[in-house]
Design an enzyme around this catalytic site. Structure first.
Site, PDB file in Angstrom:
ATOM      1  N   GLY B 148       0.951  -1.289  -0.052  1.00  0.00           N
ATOM      2  CA  GLY B 148      -0.003  -0.206   0.174  1.00  0.00           C
ATOM      3  C   GLY B 148       0.858   1.187  -0.056  1.00  0.00           C
ATOM      4  N   CYS B 149       0.357   2.217  -0.539  1.00  0.00           N
ATOM      5  CA  CYS B 149       1.138   3.579  -0.740  1.00  0.00           C
ATOM      6  C   CYS B 149       1.475   4.201   0.783  1.00  0.00           C
ATOM      7  CB  CYS B 149       0.726   4.482  -1.825  1.00  0.00           C
ATOM      8  SG  CYS B 149      -1.083   4.969  -1.565  1.00  0.00           S
ATOM      9  N   ASN B 150       0.399   4.182   1.286  1.00  0.00           N
ATOM     10  CA  ASN B 150       0.508   4.861   2.910  1.00  0.00           C
ATOM     11  C   ASN B 150       1.062   3.636   3.675  1.00  0.00           C
ATOM     12  OD1 ASN B 150      -1.452   6.826   2.395  1.00  0.00           O
ATOM     13  ND2 ASN B 150      -3.197   5.388   2.871  1.00  0.00           N
ATOM     14  N   ALA B 151       0.965   2.479   3.496  1.00  0.00           N
ATOM     15  CA  ALA B 151       1.870   1.491   4.260  1.00  0.00           C
ATOM     16  C   ALA B 151       3.387   1.620   3.923  1.00  0.00           C
ATOM     17  CB  ALA B 151       1.363   0.043   3.978  1.00  0.00           C
ATOM     18  N   THR B 153       5.055   4.387   2.924  1.00  0.00           N
ATOM     19  CA  THR B 153       5.690   5.681   3.574  1.00  0.00           C
ATOM     20  C   THR B 153       5.658   5.379   5.163  1.00  0.00           C
ATOM     21  OG1 THR B 153       4.064   6.631   2.228  1.00  0.00           O
ATOM     22  CG2 THR B 153       5.244   8.124   3.509  1.00  0.00           C
TER      23      THR B 153
END
Lengths: 342, 342, 342, 342
Positions: B148-151, B153
């Site tokens: 995931g992109c948030n994950a 970061t």
């Protein structure tokens, strides 16, 4: 062979854009970066998005050994540029991004910019940098004068039409919408986010914008008679992009075919299918220019719209394209990256 | 040697971003682009910013001859992805960008995504695609699950700190700000310009965001005991970018040194000088992640902030980085472009 | 009865916002508008959106006959404000929007603002202008000190919780997101549209933001012991709005009920249903503050989020609310306009 | 006396804008809010920015007792509006905001909108709602047809010029820039933030935009002969605002004086000093229209630019202005609020 590159005025947007582009160029190496007021700082301090690059520390112009430089980009403010270039070695290849060497007639320069030109010798040898139309001169030029970003957009749309005689020369309207980075990194109230975002307006209305000097010079030269266009720029709440909506009198199909023919072998100018409209969204960060032609419901009226990124094709990308030619590189090297969307 | 590449789900933002990146890759060629509902259309119709590229017409997945494909990117929606990948040849190299193969435990998958997993065999062999931490497994993997992109970061900021034991594991707060393209090209009211621009808000508050499944899995594995973070995402009026502001208890200097050591040889993770804060402005369109550490005025509290571009380092850039490893290419090929600023 | 109003500092955003609000107030009349550097200009020249109003020409402060004025708003820069207010008639009712009279302890003022206070007499009589908590003192005050816009937001979220003892006082984190107009109309590079739009970042991290002086003063006073919060502001690409995401340790339901009780009769503070999150979209241009409470998945952790418009409820709206009280008007007069959405 | 008001189509932007405006009107009370698909929800659920108001729950149109209603606003989609209005009581005062009753000739309606009109009786009695030019008819009308928002802007700029005969009728170009809320709250890909922000483009080029039906009808009627303008709208990344840049042939000074005379007593139309350009920034959220005239460098060419807020003066504000007239209220009541800037 790696060309050694200097950039003067590296702390402005066109300077940073040159660094971005050249960082991906296989045969160029940035050897010197000058920014008078920020000399001594690293590029990462001035432009943190370039943090990953191994770049020379910012210096003063006087600190550069130009004997080591193969080509110099000048991304300095108007007026400063001519003063600096006048003092550079007479054999140094230069691509200037300012307005100082665009106008062939010093009187026209003074009329539009308000001060007498102080580097007439260099001005006399400068070649106008609209690559697609001055390619051969640029190849052998020592000093190339980058065009105005609005001026480039308008010319991509109009030059072939004027040359082919397919439009009425006395009724050309250029309603242009430009993004804010064209105004540079200068501290002006109207460029603040709070002043600009969420609204838009025309400026320099009525024939007062300086890029008219370029339009007049080039269009009159092509036509072999004086041509004056109506030009109204608008400031749009976006960072990059120019959209030139042009209203011409002429047969829309002939207009379209003339442009298709003119650009069929051009790597960066892309004609859209007849009736489609380009968007600045689709050229952002790239060296491409998209052009669309639509027929109005009124006979013999065509709307021709061009879109490009003012910092890339309108300025630093154009400069690199010209530098490639001047250095014997392939014209497109380092410039074929796709636009950034969304 | 040129690798033949297929992209499934080419009409979404991560699909388009893959095309943008691969178009500059010297050793990859896009051989097939699938988009079920837009099959038959050209990529230029779906994404006019890719107009300049010579690309295959969009097709249905069933029309692709996977025997000719060296590596396949799946940029399909969650749930669809597992159904499609289950049916693909068992020897095909795949980089999946969906959420379907990120969680090792099928029960966890079902808990966060609400449906039972239907490709358990493939799920069992998938390698978690956070390149910097799974590099060797990825090199030999057949199926890599993009994070995931948030994950991504949050993990760049926190993994080394958890591994080194320099922070309190029971008091980690992750206040994340993400741009809108992370939500994809889907037609939802809250993604409209008129609803989103000029304002911002938190969403999925209180531990309901699905990327928590990844945080829980990875952080607990590193710590060797259950670790739960508090995670509150906010939607910001911008198109690209994730900023993760992390509040941890621990000695700020140790926190900083731990991160510097962890990333000193990483080509894409850049530590800022102590006390400086990264910005999403400075990573846009690039594969870089910037991380900054600051000490709070309260003792033993540090603020660690990470910034990356959700579509690039957070998704399609990561996918290409992994594909490079899987194909024996240099990990950074096609990924060193500078961010676009402004 | 019509109150005669003067505004000092009319050329800034809070000055213009005061004019916008007062223009709809039935019992106030703007009698004098001062702006030293723009004296002699019309308000329409400085703020064309106020073109339709019949307003006095901008003047210098020294030109105002304060004997004719019932109440004076000072929207001057910090430090200038105390120098000016020191010289104004001792009986003039004043609402100050600067930071100069917010801190009760001159040493604290000097610590956060870097200069000794030069109007200690006035400072001693000033009342802190957070209307909902200082209503009675404000009614009879001569000089009211408007709060910081971030300070107001954080206090609306936290004051009742600290007062009620329902949260842990040693673990309060305030992650705040603010729009750009809070920085005023000043010419700073980071406030340019090209620098700010499309990206975001934290600033004044680690306990250095001046509004911490207000938090420390007020929270410690309420608690009867020193309270220090962690406060990290972020700059978001929008013009108006503050969103304060607060992480507290305590029972979420008690937190919610405490806030509901505290604000049940307040005309401008609106509690959302439990579990919902406010958005700056929904308060823009209004004097309302929306607050939402959510329980985290981790026990005894609550996320409390407040949203308001920094120029209205955070500054000029608050100032008018206080002026209403000081002049014996209904507190809400001229302030009940709905937010502007979209 | 308080007028009882119903709004049909309350879940769209023009519906919400009506509620915002009426909430400040001293003599109107919202008695019914209809939104078929959201019936049963509160307005706060659909538009949280209206949370502070005490409003009726959303209902279906069929649930409204129109006998209790003094005036009904229809903010329904085109085509739906005529079907609904046909069935409403024949004596009910109605202000329609759709396109359904704007065109006097049913054949023209069908040409531009593609379907035959089904409420010809109502269509025959409708009065065109451009208040400044149909004031007396509107006062006594039962059914008023709100104008298109682009159509309003273009007419404010051009009507007095056509009426006075000071411009060439065969060479009028209207290059219009509009913000996104004009497209409503509909889920279309090109209205997504990720698609729209940071770029701009023309649409409905070449004489295909439906508001041309209004221009043709009105301008030809004024001129007493067919008049066709060239009209090219552009979509700009902003939420509110229309800027109409008009290119006309005629003496600029006469153009200016004609407009000044036409609008000298109008409360909402403000002429700028000659040579100044209006901005959408300066009318946002208000019922004002700003108009500027500039002479081009080419003789007998003038640029006339008008700016208004599409949701207010271009739609819901206009509707309230008309309702005021129909109900015997002062025309400006509830409409004099200042624009929101920044």
């Amino acid at each position: 062979m790696t060309h050694k590159i200097a950039i003067l005025g590296a702390s402005g947007y066109t300077g940073a854009e040159l660094v971005r582009l050249i960082s991906e160029h296989p045969n160029m190496q940035i050897t010197a970066l000058a920014a008078e007021r920020k000399a001594g700082q690293s590029m990462a301090q001035v432009f943190p998005h370039l943090r990953h690059l191994d770049l020379p520390v910012l210096c003063k112009i006087s600190e550069i050994d130009f004997g080591q430089i193969d080509l110099c980009f000048c991304a300095l403010p108007h007026k400063t540029s001519q003063e600096v270039i006048r003092e550079l070695p007479k054999t140094l290849k230069i691509v200037d991004l300012s307005a100082d060497f665009r106008l062939r007639d010093p009187a026209e320069y003074e009329k539009w910019y308000g001060n007498p030109h102080v580097a007439l010798e260099q001005q006399a040898e400068a070649v106008y940098g609209l690559t697609e139309f001055y390619r051969e001169e640029i190849r052998t030029a020592r000093l190339v004068a980058g065009t105005g970003c609005n001026a480039a957009t308008g010319q991509y749309v109009l030059r072939p039409l004027i040359a082919a005689g397919v439009i009425d020369l006395d009724d050309i309207i250029l309603d242009l919408k430009c993004a804010v980075s064209g105004a540079g990194r200068s501290l002006k109230e109207n460029l603040l986010h709070a002043e600009l975002s969420e609204g838009y307006n025309a400026y320099a209305i009525g024939g007062t914008h300086r890029h008219l000097g370029e339009f007049d010079q080039e269009f009159s030269k092509i036509a072999g008679r004086p041509v004056q266009v109506q030009f109204t720029p608008h400031l749009i709440p976006a960072n990059r992009g120019i959209l030139a909506t042009t209203y011409v009198h002429g047969d829309p199909q002939s207009v379209y075919e003339t442009l298709c023919r003119a650009y069929e072998n051009e790597p960066f100018i892309k004609m859209l299918p007849f009736g489609e409209a380009p968007s600045t969204h689709h050229v952002r960060g790239s060296n491409f220019c998209h052009i669309g032609v639509t027929a109005d419901r009124i006979e013999r009226r065509a709307i021709v719209i061009g879109a490009l990124d003012n910092l890339t094709k309108g300025s630093s990308g154009q400069a690199l394209q010209n530098a490639n030619l001047m250095l014997g590189e392939n014209e497109t090297t380092g410039l074929m990256m796709a636009p950034l969307f969304p």
